[in-house]
Design a protein around this motif. Structure first.
Motif, PDB file in Angstrom:
ATOM      1  N   PRO A  42       0.810  -1.222   0.000  1.00 40.49           N
ATOM      2  CA  PRO A  42       0.000   0.000   0.000  1.00 40.49           C
ATOM      3  C   PRO A  42       0.844   1.273   0.000  1.00 40.49           C
ATOM      4  O   PRO A  42       1.945   1.292   0.558  1.00 40.49           O
ATOM      5  CB  PRO A  42      -0.770  -0.093   1.318  1.00 40.49           C
ATOM      6  N   GLY A  51     -11.705  -2.720  -0.972  1.00 48.85           N
ATOM      7  CA  GLY A  51     -10.979  -3.162  -2.166  1.00 48.85           C
ATOM      8  C   GLY A  51      -9.584  -3.653  -1.803  1.00 48.85           C
ATOM      9  O   GLY A  51      -9.124  -4.696  -2.286  1.00 48.85           O
ATOM     10  N   ARG A 290      -9.827  -5.626 -10.004  1.00 45.22           N
ATOM     11  CA  ARG A 290     -10.005  -4.957  -8.721  1.00 45.22           C
ATOM     12  C   ARG A 290     -11.457  -5.084  -8.283  1.00 45.22           C
ATOM     13  O   ARG A 290     -12.346  -5.322  -9.097  1.00 45.22           O
ATOM     14  CB  ARG A 290      -9.597  -3.495  -8.803  1.00 45.22           C
TER      15      ARG A 290
HETATM   16  P1  ATP Z   1      -3.915   4.982  -5.422  1.00 44.41           P
HETATM   17  O1  ATP Z   1      -2.845   4.253  -6.189  1.00 44.41           O
HETATM   18  O2  ATP Z   1      -4.886   5.726  -6.254  1.00 44.41           O
HETATM   19  O3  ATP Z   1      -3.414   5.761  -4.269  1.00 44.41           O
HETATM   20  P2  ATP Z   1      -4.732   2.370  -4.662  1.00 44.41           P
HETATM   21  O4  ATP Z   1      -6.092   2.006  -4.200  1.00 44.41           O
HETATM   22  O5  ATP Z   1      -4.146   1.723  -5.850  1.00 44.41           O
HETATM   23  O6  ATP Z   1      -4.830   3.907  -4.788  1.00 44.41           O
HETATM   24  P3  ATP Z   1      -2.471   1.430  -3.146  1.00 44.41           P
HETATM   25  O7  ATP Z   1      -2.041   1.840  -1.804  1.00 44.41           O
HETATM   26  O8  ATP Z   1      -1.514   1.581  -4.254  1.00 44.41           O
HETATM   27  O9  ATP Z   1      -3.775   2.231  -3.438  1.00 44.41           O
HETATM   28  O10 ATP Z   1      -3.026  -0.053  -3.111  1.00 44.41           O
HETATM   29  C1  ATP Z   1      -2.335  -1.108  -2.496  1.00 44.41           C
HETATM   30  C2  ATP Z   1      -2.691  -2.400  -3.143  1.00 44.41           C
HETATM   31  O11 ATP Z   1      -4.090  -2.624  -3.060  1.00 44.41           O
HETATM   32  C3  ATP Z   1      -2.332  -2.421  -4.606  1.00 44.41           C
HETATM   33  O12 ATP Z   1      -1.599  -3.599  -4.848  1.00 44.41           O
HETATM   34  C4  ATP Z   1      -3.628  -2.443  -5.328  1.00 44.41           C
HETATM   35  O13 ATP Z   1      -3.553  -3.251  -6.448  1.00 44.41           O
HETATM   36  C5  ATP Z   1      -4.588  -3.018  -4.303  1.00 44.41           C
HETATM   37  N1  ATP Z   1      -5.927  -2.460  -4.479  1.00 44.41           N
HETATM   38  C6  ATP Z   1      -6.292  -1.175  -4.410  1.00 44.41           C
HETATM   39  N2  ATP Z   1      -7.597  -1.010  -4.678  1.00 44.41           N
HETATM   40  C7  ATP Z   1      -8.084  -2.244  -4.928  1.00 44.41           C
HETATM   41  C8  ATP Z   1      -9.383  -2.762  -5.268  1.00 44.41           C
HETATM   42  N3  ATP Z   1     -10.434  -1.956  -5.404  1.00 44.41           N
HETATM   43  N4  ATP Z   1      -9.497  -4.090  -5.444  1.00 44.41           N
HETATM   44  C9  ATP Z   1      -8.440  -4.899  -5.296  1.00 44.41           C
HETATM   45  N5  ATP Z   1      -7.213  -4.494  -4.976  1.00 44.41           N
HETATM   46  C10 ATP Z   1      -7.019  -3.172  -4.790  1.00 44.41           C
END
Ligand code: ATP
Ligand code: MG
Length: 598
Positions: A42, A51, A290
Motif C-alpha cells: 500500500p 478493495g 479490482r
Molecule cells: P492509489 O494508487 O490511487 O493511491 P490504490 O487504491 O491503488 O490507490 P495502493 O495503496 O496503491 O492504493 O493499493 C495497495 C494495493 O491494493 C495495490 O496492490 C492495489 O492493487 C490493491 N488495491 C487497491 N484497490 C483495490 C481494489 N479496489 N481491489 C483490489 N485491490 C485493490
C-alpha cells in the motif's frame, strides 16, 4: 499451518501450482517447500478500504495456503502525500483482518510488541534503485532530459500518433552521469529535469515511450529526511522493490497489465550483459480484477474529500468503505475474509452487489451474535390485569447456537413496544396489536389489546392497554389458540437507555461515479445515510455492553442481534450510562426490496 491449496479455486492458484510443480522459484531453505512469496504494497496516503481487503486476503491468503511468505511493504516513494497516521492505520487493519507479514512474529504482533516489526518501507531501497539507475545510464539506457512536464507530455504522442524523441535523448553518458548526480544532490529546481528510460518513442505501448524514472522534488521524506532531492517514479520503483525482496508472484490489479512490459524491460536492462552475481531477481507479475462494489466509492482521493469536506465524521465513519469504518460498524473480520473468498479472483472487471458483502456479515453474525430485545421507537404498553410485582422470564440467547444458552429477562406490568407494532386502524394483513387483537409477546404471554390513550394535542398514541392470559406463559396457549403476530418488548422500569445509529448506503446511486453531466459524485450522497435515534430502550442484560480494544489497539465492539431489527455493535462514543449502538446490517436486505417496489 493451513493445508496447501490442492484444488485450485482461481487462475492464480493454477499458475502457482504449475510453478511449484516445475520448482520455478526454487524452494525455501528451511522447509524445502516450493517458494511462494507475495506482498501487499500500500501507499500510505489514505486508509485501507474493502478493495484493499480483497488484495490483502489474496496475497496473505496465498502465502498461508502455500506455506510461503507475504511482505507488508509501504510504498513510500512519494514524499509529499504520505503520513504516519496512515502507516499506523494500515498496520492495524492488516492485523485486524488476521494476517501476519513476513518478519512479524506473532509475539511481536501482540500486545506490547513493536507494531512495525518486520514492516518494509520502499524508501529503504532508494540507494539500490539509484545505483541501478546509474547502471542504466552507463549502458546508454537512460538519459537526463530537460523538457518541461508539459513538453514531455506533448512529445509523448498519442495512441494514434507516435511520440517524438527528446532533443536530450542522445546526451553523452558522462554528461548524464554528472547531471543525474547533481539532480540527486539538489542543484536543480523541482521540475527542471528528469531522468528518463531510453526505450522507444514510437512504441504502441505509451508506457514504453521513454518513461520518466526520477523527478526532482525538494521535500523532506518521513524516512530519509532531506537526503534525496530526486524521487523514483512508481513504474521504476515498483518492480525493483519486488525484485529486491525476491517476490515470486507480484500480484496487482488489471490497470497495470500494460505496465508489465516496462517492468520487464527495466529488469532486463539492469541485467543485460551482467555476470550472475550482478543480475537481479525477475518476479512474475500477475494481474487480477479490482473489487468494485455498488453504492460504494473506493478512490482514496474521493474518500479523503468526504472526510475533509465533513460529509462523514472521519475515516472510520461506519458509512465509509474503509476497513476502520466497517470495523466500527461491527463487521467481523472473518466476514470480510469469507466475502473475499466468495467473490473469488478473476481476470475481468465487474461490479459486485454490496448485498453480497452484507450477506457475508449476516452469515457470520447469525451464528455468533447473541439475541437481545431492544425497542428503538418506544411506545408504552400497560397490561392492566398484570400484578404489580414483575417476574423474570427465560429467553433463548441464540437459536443457531444451543451452547449460547438462555438468560432471564425481567417482565412487568409496564413495557415498551415499537410504535410500529400498534395501529389504531390496522391495514390489511397487519397482525400486530390493534384494538381487540391478540398477539404473542416474545418469550412471555399472549396479550389482547383493550384500548389506547391519545395525546389530545398531537393526536399521537401515548399508551396502549391490554390484558394478558396467564395460561400462555412462555408464549404458547394450552388450548391450542393461535396468534399471527409476535412482537418484542422491554420492561419499562428495567430498561436501559441507549442511542442507536442506523446506517444506510452513503450513496443512493448504484454507481456514484456515473453522474449526469455537470453533476458531481457528491450530489449522489444519501441524505438519510445516518439516522440517530435517542431514548431507545434496551433489555437490562445490555447494561454491560461496551466497546473494547483488541490486543493491537483496534476497537473491538460487542455484537448482538436486536430481535426483528438487525445486527448491532457498540460504538466507542458510548459511555457506561449511555451505550451507543451502530446498526451493522439489517436482518434482511430491505434495501433491495424497497428499490424493487419503486
Ligand atoms: P492509489 O494508487 O490511487 O493511491 P490504490 O487504491 O491503488 O490507490 P495502493 O495503496 O496503491 O492504493 O493499493 C495497495 C494495493 O491494493 C495495490 O496492490 C492495489 O492493487 C490493491 N488495491 C487497491 N484497490 C483495490 C481494489 N479496489 N481491489 C483490489 N485491490 C485493490
Ligand atoms: Mg496504487
Amino acid at each position: 499451518m493451513p493445508e496447501p491449496a490442492e484444488k485450485p479455486t482461481h487462475f492464480i492458484h493454477e499458475i502457482i501450482n504449475a510453478d511449484n510443480a516445475a520448482l520455478k522459484w526454487g524452494t525455501w531453505p528451511d522447509s524445502g517447500t516450493p517458494r511462494v512469496h507475495t506482498r501487499f504494497p500500500p501507499e500510505p496516503n489514505g486508509y485501507l478500504h474493502i478493495g484493499h481487503a480483497k488484495s490483502i486476503c489474496l496475497n496473505f491468503g496465498l502465502a498461508e495456503q502455500y506455506a510461503g511468505k507475504c511482505n507488508l511493504r509501504f510504498d513510500d516513494t512519494n514524499p509529499e502525500k504520505e503520513e504516519e497516521e496512515y502507516v499506523r492505520s494500515i498496520i492495524e487493519d492488516v492485523r485486524w483482518l488476521g494476517f501476519h507479514w513476513d518478519g512479524a512474529s506473532k509475539a511481536a504482533a501482540s500486545a506490547g510488541g513493536d507494531p512495525k516489526a518486520g514492516v518494509i518501507f520502499s524508501s529503504d531501497y532508494f540507494e539500490k534503485m539509484y545505483e541501478w539507475a546509474v547502471r542504466l545510464i552507463e549502458k546508454g539506457k537512460a538519459y537526463v532530459c530537460d523538457l518541461t512536464a508539459e513538453q514531455t507530455r506533448e512529445f509523448r504522442g498519442t495512441l494514434t500518433n507516435p511520440g517524438r524523441n527528446s532533443p536530450f535523448r542522445d546526451r553523452p553518458v558522462a554528461e548524464n552521469l554528472d547531471l543525474f548526480a547533481r539532480m540527486a544532490r539538489g542543484e536543480f529546481a523541482d521540475g527542471s529535469r528528469t531522468l528518463r528510460a531510453r526505450i522507444d518513442m514510437a512504441s504502441p505501448n505509451l508506457n514504453l515511450r521513454d518513461p520518466v524514472m526520477y523527478r526532482i522534488v525538494h521535500a523532506t521524506h518521513h524516512n530519509t529526511g532531506d537526503k534525496w532531492c530526486v524521487y523514483p517514479m512508481y513504474d521504476w520503483a515498483h518492480g525493483l522493490e519486488d525484485s529486491i525482496e525476491g517476490i515470486t508472484h507480484s500480484i496487482c490489479t488489471l490497470e497495470f497489465e500494460n505496465h508489465r512490459p516496462l517492468y520487464d524491460w527495466f529488469i532486463d536492462a539492469i541485467n543485460e550483459g551482467e555476470p550472475p552475481d550482478r543480475r537481479i531477481h525477475h518476479p512474475q507479475q500477475i494481474e487480477f480484477a479490482r473489487l468494485e462494489l455498488t453504492h460504494t466509492l473506493m478512490s482514496k482521493r474521493k474518500l479523503l474529500e468526504l472526510v475533509k469536506g465533513g460529509h462523514v465524521r472521519g475515516w472510520d465513519d461506519p458509512r465509509m468503505p474503509t476497513l476502520s469504518g466497517l470495523r466500527r460498524k461491527g463487521y467481523p473480520p472473518e466476514a470480510i475474509r469469507n466475502f473475499a473468498a466468495d467473490i473469488g479472483v478473476a481476470k475481468f472487471n465487474s461490479t459486485i452487489d454490496v448485498v453480497r458483502l452484507e450477506n457475508a456479515v449476516r452469515e457470520v453474525l447469525n451464528k455468533s451474535a447473541p439475541r437481545r430485545m431492544a425497542v428503538l421507537r418506544p411506545l408504552k404498553l400497560v397490561i392492566t390485569n398484570y400484578p404489580e410485582a414483575g417476574e423474570s422470564l427465560e429467553a433463548v440467547n441464540n437459536p443457531e447456537d444451543a451452547a449460547a444458552g438462555t438468560r432471564m429477562v425481567p417482565f412487568s406490568r409496564e413495557l415498551y413496544i415499537e410504535q410500529e407494532d400498534f395501529q389504531e386502524t390496522p391495514p390489511k394483513g397487519y397482525f400486530r396489536l390493534f384494538p381487540g387483537n391478540e398477539v404473542r409477546l416474545r418469550y412471555a404471554y399472549f396479550v389482547r389489546c383493550t384500548g389506547f390513550i391519545k395525546d389530545p394535542e398531537t393526536g399521537a398514541i401515548s399508551e396502549v392497554h391490554c390484558t394478558y392470559d396467564p395460561a400462555t406463559q412462555g408464549g404458547d396457549s394450552p388450548d391450542g389458540r393461535k396468534v399471527k403476530g409476535t412482537i418484542h418488548w422491554v420492561s419499562a422500569p428495567d430498561a436501559i437507555e441507549a442511542e442507536v445509529r442506523l446506517y444506510d448506503h452513503l450513496f443512493t446511486a448504484e454507481d456514484p461515479e456515473n453522474v449526469p453531466a455537470g453533476g458531481r459524485y457528491l450530489d449522489q450522497l444519501n441524505p438519510t445515510s445516518l439516522v440517530t435515534l435517542r431514548g431507545c430502550k434496551l433489555e437490562p442484560s445490555l447494561a454491560t455492553a461496551a466497546c473494547h480494544r483488541d490486543e493491537h489497539g483496534a476497537i473491538a465492539p460487542d455484537r448482538v442481534q436486536f430481535e426483528r431489527h438487525g445486527y448491532f455493535a457498540t460504538d466507542p462514543d458510548g459511555t457506561p450510562g449511555m451505550p451507543v449502538f451502530n446498526r451493522t446490517v439489517s436482518l434482511k436486505d430491505t434495501w433491495a426490496k424497497a428499490q424493487k417496489k419503486k
